[in-house]
Design a protein around this motif. Sequence first.
Motif, short mmCIF file in Angstrom:
data_model
loop_
_atom_site.label_atom_id
_atom_site.label_comp_id
_atom_site.label_asym_id
_atom_site.label_seq_id
_atom_site.Cartn_x
_atom_site.Cartn_y
_atom_site.Cartn_z
N PRO A 39 -87.29 -33.67 0.30
CA PRO A 39 -85.92 -33.26 0.60
C PRO A 39 -85.62 -31.81 0.20
CG PRO A 39 -85.96 -34.64 -1.35
CD PRO A 39 -87.36 -34.65 -0.80
N PRO A 47 -82.12 -27.24 0.15
CA PRO A 47 -83.05 -27.70 1.19
C PRO A 47 -83.14 -26.70 2.33
CG PRO A 47 -80.96 -28.83 1.41
CD PRO A 47 -80.87 -28.01 0.16
N GLN A 51 -85.47 -29.94 6.33
CA GLN A 51 -85.55 -30.94 5.28
C GLN A 51 -84.28 -31.78 5.18
OE1 GLN A 51 -86.44 -28.22 2.05
NE2 GLN A 51 -88.60 -28.85 2.01
N LEU A 52 -83.29 -31.46 5.99
CA LEU A 52 -82.03 -32.18 5.97
C LEU A 52 -82.16 -33.52 6.69
CD1 LEU A 52 -79.56 -29.25 6.74
CD2 LEU A 52 -79.92 -30.38 4.53
N ARG A 56 -85.16 -33.96 9.76
CA ARG A 56 -86.46 -34.11 9.13
C ARG A 56 -87.31 -35.21 9.79
NH1 ARG A 56 -86.65 -34.20 4.16
NH2 ARG A 56 -88.44 -35.60 3.92
N SER A 272 -84.38 -41.26 7.47
CA SER A 272 -84.60 -39.94 6.86
C SER A 272 -85.15 -40.02 5.45
CB SER A 272 -83.28 -39.15 6.83
OG SER A 272 -82.79 -38.92 8.13
N ALA A 281 -82.80 -34.58 -4.21
CA ALA A 281 -81.56 -34.34 -3.46
C ALA A 281 -80.63 -35.53 -3.67
CB ALA A 281 -81.85 -34.14 -1.97
N TRP A 283 -78.44 -36.94 -1.60
CA TRP A 283 -78.37 -37.90 -0.50
C TRP A 283 -79.58 -38.85 -0.52
CZ3 TRP A 283 -82.20 -38.49 3.07
CH2 TRP A 283 -83.12 -37.45 3.22
#
Length: 484
Positions: A39, A47, A51-52, A56, A272, A281, A283
């Motif tokens: 991430p 990021p 990479q989001l 990704r 993801s 990260a 998320w």
Amino acid sequence: MSNQGQRNIKWVEGLRGITSVLVICTHLARAFDFSLFWPADKKDAPPRLLQLPYLRIPYQGRIGVPIFAFLTGFVCAYKPIKLAYQQHNVPASLMSVARSAFRRPPRLMLPAMIATFISFVLSCLGAYTSATHCDSFWVRFDAPDSQPFRKNLRRFLWSLLTTWTTTDNPFDRHQWAMRPLLIGAFQVYVVLAATIGMRFKYRILVHVLMIFYWLSNSAYLTETFGANLSLGMLLAELAQHRPTQNFISSYQRIFTFIVAPALLLIGGWVGSYPQEHEDWAEWSQNLHNWLLNPEGPEGSENLGSMLVPNGSNVHRRSSAFFIYTVAISIFVSPAIQRLLSHRYFLWFGRHSFAVYLVHGTLLRTVGVWVVYGISGQPWVKADTNEDGSPQPQEWVHPKSRSHKMLAVVLFTGVTYLAAWAWMKWVDTACARATQWLENRVFDNGEDGEGKGGMAEKGFSQANGNGSARIPIQTDRTDRSQPPP
């Protein structure tokens, strides 16, 4: 009911074409930019764009082979189901299953053997030297190391077997999926033969129960192959069920603009899930907590969830869930089906199997040569220290970032050029060989038992239309009895 909604399955080929492109994307990322699987490049770092979440997915992998498994289930089931339940011809359906089951092994094995042989020849010529000396661990793992010719030849001959037994092929490790896909196709054939006489609702129940069986099974790759194969069979059934297709046609705007996007958003978020360092990260850490339900002060115990039962692989489960949402979204949206039926997607789809077979060899040669050079030098094998401990190995580094960009463009172009040539000559030859073998093995009688088959059993046709058969007179002393 819309005929297009019932009969348009060209989207299958288009989806296969997109999948081949995704396979190339993820293997390029593995070879030249492995941090795209994370991430972020490092903890507390911002990021990069790719990479989001959502963006990704094409690069982080884990979705190509499950899509191929889903398509295998759909395609292998579609024609027999159509023959049995639309044309009311169960014998023809069973014969279609038999012929498909016969064709499947040579149509997979012959091209795979040729691709392995090409890689073997390249290894004998030293084409993988740069790949075995570069600083990309994934490329080094995939490239066969240099060995004396006799030993290399034995390894090649053994690989022709182990590809279909242990899935190991050091000359083309991407062929690991061939064996489970072959076994999966036969899983479809067995289920079709077993359920061919069932009523529709009970066949659907069988497919649903099989999906839940594979999802509740924490064994290796059950979600990648078993569940996706069963989902493909289920959708192949529903694709020919008039009430289902009438319902989709009546509410296609809702399905296209509300249901399908919602499924893709939910599935894409779950899909993801990063390959490594999910704690880098917020998320991905939240997604990790939701999927695995960690307990305890240090999160040492994972209770799992409905999507990821305890003991199953969270990476493959999350990607498999994304594949389910993609498949259902395509199925309920005629607009997406028409999009995937575009001639460009169909072209990519026709070349997808060839791309899968040739891209690994070209990546470890042409792609690596552009980034690292052909010679793989300067490189010195690590020695040992005075105390006997091994010295760290120094690997060859990329020439520059621009060389990586050039490698991506050149490798992609060469791959599809090679795939076009493969389909024109190699695949055509394999198809002809398979067809010749099928014609030799199968009896072409309209009722499933032609002249050749009856003669082998000691019978011949009494008249031209085959309406009556008499025994061949093998015992002249007693013509009233058939031969034993």
